[in-house]
Design a protein around this motif. Structure first.
Motif, short mmCIF file in Angstrom:
data_model
loop_
_atom_site.label_atom_id
_atom_site.label_comp_id
_atom_site.label_asym_id
_atom_site.label_seq_id
_atom_site.Cartn_x
_atom_site.Cartn_y
_atom_site.Cartn_z
N ALA A 176 -6.80 -5.14 -3.34
CA ALA A 176 -6.09 -3.99 -3.65
C ALA A 176 -6.43 -2.77 -2.90
O ALA A 176 -5.81 -1.77 -2.39
N GLU A 177 -7.88 -2.66 -2.89
CA GLU A 177 -8.34 -1.26 -2.10
C GLU A 177 -8.22 -1.42 -0.72
O GLU A 177 -7.77 -0.15 -0.09
N PHE A 178 -8.06 -2.50 -0.03
CA PHE A 178 -7.96 -2.68 1.13
C PHE A 178 -6.42 -2.55 1.57
O PHE A 178 -5.88 -1.91 2.70
N VAL A 179 -5.62 -3.02 0.74
CA VAL A 179 -4.10 -2.79 0.76
C VAL A 179 -3.65 -1.18 0.78
O VAL A 179 -2.88 -0.87 1.75
N LEU A 180 -4.29 -0.73 -0.27
CA LEU A 180 -4.07 0.71 -0.31
C LEU A 180 -4.60 1.49 0.97
O LEU A 180 -4.01 2.47 1.55
N ALA A 181 -5.59 1.19 1.44
CA ALA A 181 -6.33 1.84 2.81
C ALA A 181 -5.48 1.54 3.92
O ALA A 181 -5.21 2.48 4.48
N MET A 182 -4.89 0.28 4.04
CA MET A 182 -4.09 0.10 5.09
C MET A 182 -2.84 0.92 5.13
O MET A 182 -2.31 1.54 6.02
#
Length: 719
Positions: A661-667
């Motif tokens: 989820a952290e990478f989804v938010l970042a992208m």
């Protein structure tokens, strides 16, 4: 060598520009100088008209090619020297040729670098250029918001075809060329270049610049009306509508569509012929995760010694495990219940819907009532079902799928799972952990074939260590029965292989539900799914589709994502429409180790030709993973070369779907690895792995020159 040539060309251009500025040319390219020398220039033209024309043409083209200033003055000079006709002809072709040379030089010198540096953004830009690039360029030529040289260089970095650039420039610059050349024919009356474009003239050019857009809008509108007239010709449009929106299908896409419509105070009816919640609640995500959790608990008990426990025993009844699955469904069911959605303002009709016309739906209620409702818009959210391939002999055995496997109450002794995708992998591991002898058969050369090879290898090794027989490269041919014995016959490396089984679970994909509710008779365009445009419209502009029935992704969260677009577009078109955004779509496969991904992996990046860098972090180094006994797997992040911008992330390990989820938010919001690294993560947690992979990227891109300087600085401070 190619790079050196590029730098050489850049150097020559710079030297040429400096020489031009230091020559008499810079001093003569003023309006006063041209006025003073007008007689001399006209005499030169009369003495050698063809030579004068050629030299002026070449000089103008060269100046435009190397982006020198003074184009407006040279255009005025052309009018003064050659007159309106010949001046316009010379400047028009010279400026277009020079602009195209600048365009090509920009592409050759910087195109590859810019596309590598801004790959994803350039892809979106190039998509727009491919669709409307000619219109953009024409408008910029007539309404020069940017200087012409900037337009030349900027367009060279896009995917616009050179011929398109040339002829649009030729046409687009003609009006301004005529104005300036004509001004040159009256040079004596011209006090400054500011006198050339009067407010009225400038306004005319602005209107002319936007004329193609107006024409395109009118053409699109007219074409849309003609298409609409054609598809709607068979059905009279009601003068009054019973509903703003009718939704067919009560799965994730249908429920969210109906909820949004009700929240926006529209009158909406949701029709579902089975149970609300769709496949996800009743036969998909929820029951599979409940089964996986029970199987994982059994597996953890068997690992008791790994946690310092000498002995632990697990006793279970498979029938009770499957009853627990049903209890979990019942516990979650109120979230998707008729009562809940009725309270939210949705009219829920339990029955079978059939589309009678683009504006009318017939509902056969479970109580026997037949109701016909008219609606301004319709959303198809009919979902999908498991695909069972037509293998010879398969009709002679009971076929289990993700729809009916939950009816089992006796554990299969030998379970054959046909398919190596997410569903097949999840169920293969779960049944193996519960005691079945599982054989998994996949036609491709590895399971989870859409993931990187190392992901497939990691999962395969775990499966085999837990007793699953993974047979890849096996193409199913037929089912043989010999008495009570059942066999799948497959071809592997040109040889026939017989694989015995007691139960067959087919998990080779899903197919959209396209029949049985009127799409065929209506004439809605379908392929493997309902054909929709970027706004989720079908060939009937007031009929939309979302979720598995529309594709391209068959995830519950994607169906809910599409539902917002379907609802809003259906309610507010033609006043406002939103194009569905699929730029950041996460996915997870809930095996152990869990596999989760967002954006590109290496397989896709290579297929697209997208340059990338890879940064890895092994979860065997993570403190919390070691303490929990789950120190296996890895995080792999793809970034733009030399930059911290994330192109994609793959996580293999415990709770990978949560960590992703952290990478989804970042992208989604343009957050780079530097910012992830600067974010505090609680110790000790699995989420620290995201920070550590960002740290690995930072170390790989540390400024070595600066660090060497700091080392010398600190040595100096020691005295």
């Amino acid at each position: 060598m190619r790079l050196n040539t590029r730098w050489l060309l850049i150097g020559l251009l710079l030297v040429g520009a400096v020489l031009v500025y230091q020559s008499d040319f810079a001093q003569t390219m003023t309006l006063a100088s041209i006025k003073a020398r007008q007689a001399e220039l006209e005499a030169w033209r009369r003495a050698s008209p063809w030579l004068a024309g050629l030299m002026f043409f070449l000089g103008y083209a060269a100046a435009a090619a190397i982006s020198l200033p003074g184009a407006a003055l040279m255009t005025v000079a052309a009018g003064a020297i050659f007159g309106l006709g010949w001046g316009t002809l010379i400047v028009s072709f010279a400026s277009s040729l020079g602009a195209t040379l600048a365009f090509l030089s920009s592409r050759w010198l910087l195109g590859a670098w810019v596309n590598a540096r801004f790959g994803t953004r350039m892809a979106a830009l190039n998509e727009g250029v491919a669709r409307d690039g000619g219109f953009y360029l024409f408008t910029l030529r007539l309404v020069p918001v940017l200087p012409f040289f900037a337009i030349n260089l900027g367009m060279g970095l896009t995917a616009m075809r050179p011929w398109t650039f040339y002829w649009v420039s030729q046409v687009g610059m003609l009006a301004a060329t005529l104005v300036y050349v004509n001004a040159g024919t009256q040079l004596a009356n011209l006090k400054s270049l500011g006198d050339v474009l009067s407010p009225a003239m400038l306004g005319s050019l602005v209107l002319l610049g936007f004329l193609p857009w107006l024409a395109k809008g009118l053409a699109i509108g007219l074409a849309g009306r003609l298409r609409a007239h054609k598809v709607y010709a068979r059905w009279p449009r009601p003068g009054h509508f019973d509903r703003n929106l009718i939704v067919i299908g009560g799965g994730s896409a249908g429920l969210v569509t109906a909820y949004i419509a009700a929240a926006l105070k529209a009158r909406v009816t949701l029709v579902e012929k089975h149970a609300l919640g769709g496949d996800c609640l009743n036969t998909g995500c929820v029951p599979s995760k409940a089964l996986i959790r029970s199987a994982k608990f059994v597996h953890q008990i068997r690992r008791a010694k790994d946690f310092g426990i000498h002995a632990a025993e697990v006793k279970y009844d498979f029938a009770e495990v499957m009853e627990r699955v049903q209890r979990v469904i019942k516990a979650i069911e109120p979230h998707d219940s008729v009562e809940r959605y009725t309270a939210l303002g949705v009219e829920v009709a339990q029955g079978v819907a059939r589309v009678i016309s683009p504006w009318q739906v017939e509902i056969n209620h479970r109580d026997g009532r037949v109701e016909r409702l008219t609606t301004r818009a319709l959303v198809i959210a009919a979902g999908a079902r498991p695909f069972v391939p037509p293998i010879p002999g398969i009709e002679r055995v009971q076929v289990l799928t993700s729809d009916n496997v939950w009816q089992l109450r006796a554990l299969p002794r030998r379970l054959l799972v046909l398919g190596g995708g997410p569903i097949g992998c999840e169920l293969a591991q779960a049944f193996a952990r519960l005691g079945s002898k599982v054989t998994q058969v996949e036609m491709a050369d590895r399971i989870l074939s859409r993931e990187d090879a190392e992901v497939s290898e990691t999962v395969t090794q775990r499966f085999e260590s837990e007793g699953v027989t993974v047979l890849t490269g096996h193409e199913a041919q037929r089912i043989d029965l010999e008495g009570d014995d059942k066999f799948l016959v497959a071809i592997h490396r040109n040889e026939h292989v017989r694989i015995p089984f007691d139960e067959l679970l087919v998990a080779v994909g899903r197919q959209a539900n396209l029949a049985g509710y009127g799409l065929e008779s209506l004439g809605v365009s379908v392929g493997r799914t309902v054909d929709v445009n970027g706004y989720l419209q079908t060939n009937f502009p007031n009929i939309y589709a979302a979720g598995d029935v529309a594709g391209p992704y068959q995830f519950t969260h994607t169906a809910a994502h599409q539902a917002w677009y379907a609802a809003v577009n259906a309610l507010f078109s033609p006043f406002k429409k939103f194009r569905a955004d699929y730029s950041v779509i996460p996915a997870a496969t809930f095996v152990e180790p869990e596999v989760a991904r967002v954006g590109l992996n290496e397989l896709e990046a290579k297929a697209r030709g997208t340059p990338y860098e890879v940064t890895r972090y092994g979860l065997d180094d993570l403190d919390r993973a070691i303490a929990d006994g789950v120190d296996h797997g890895f995080i792999k992040v793809l970034t733009v070369p030399g930059k911290d911008r994330i192109l994609g992330a793959t996580i293999v390990g415990e709770h990978a779907g949560d960590l992703l989820a952290e990478f989804v938010l970042a992208m989604k919001h343009g957050i780079g690895l530097n910012q992830l690294l600067a974010t505090i993560h609680i110790y000790p947690t699995l989420a620290e792995a995201n920070k550590y992979v960002a740290g690995n990227w930072k170390r790989a891109h540390a400024p070595q020159g600066v660090l060497r300087g700091l080392a010398r600085f600190h040595r100096w401070r020691l005295g």
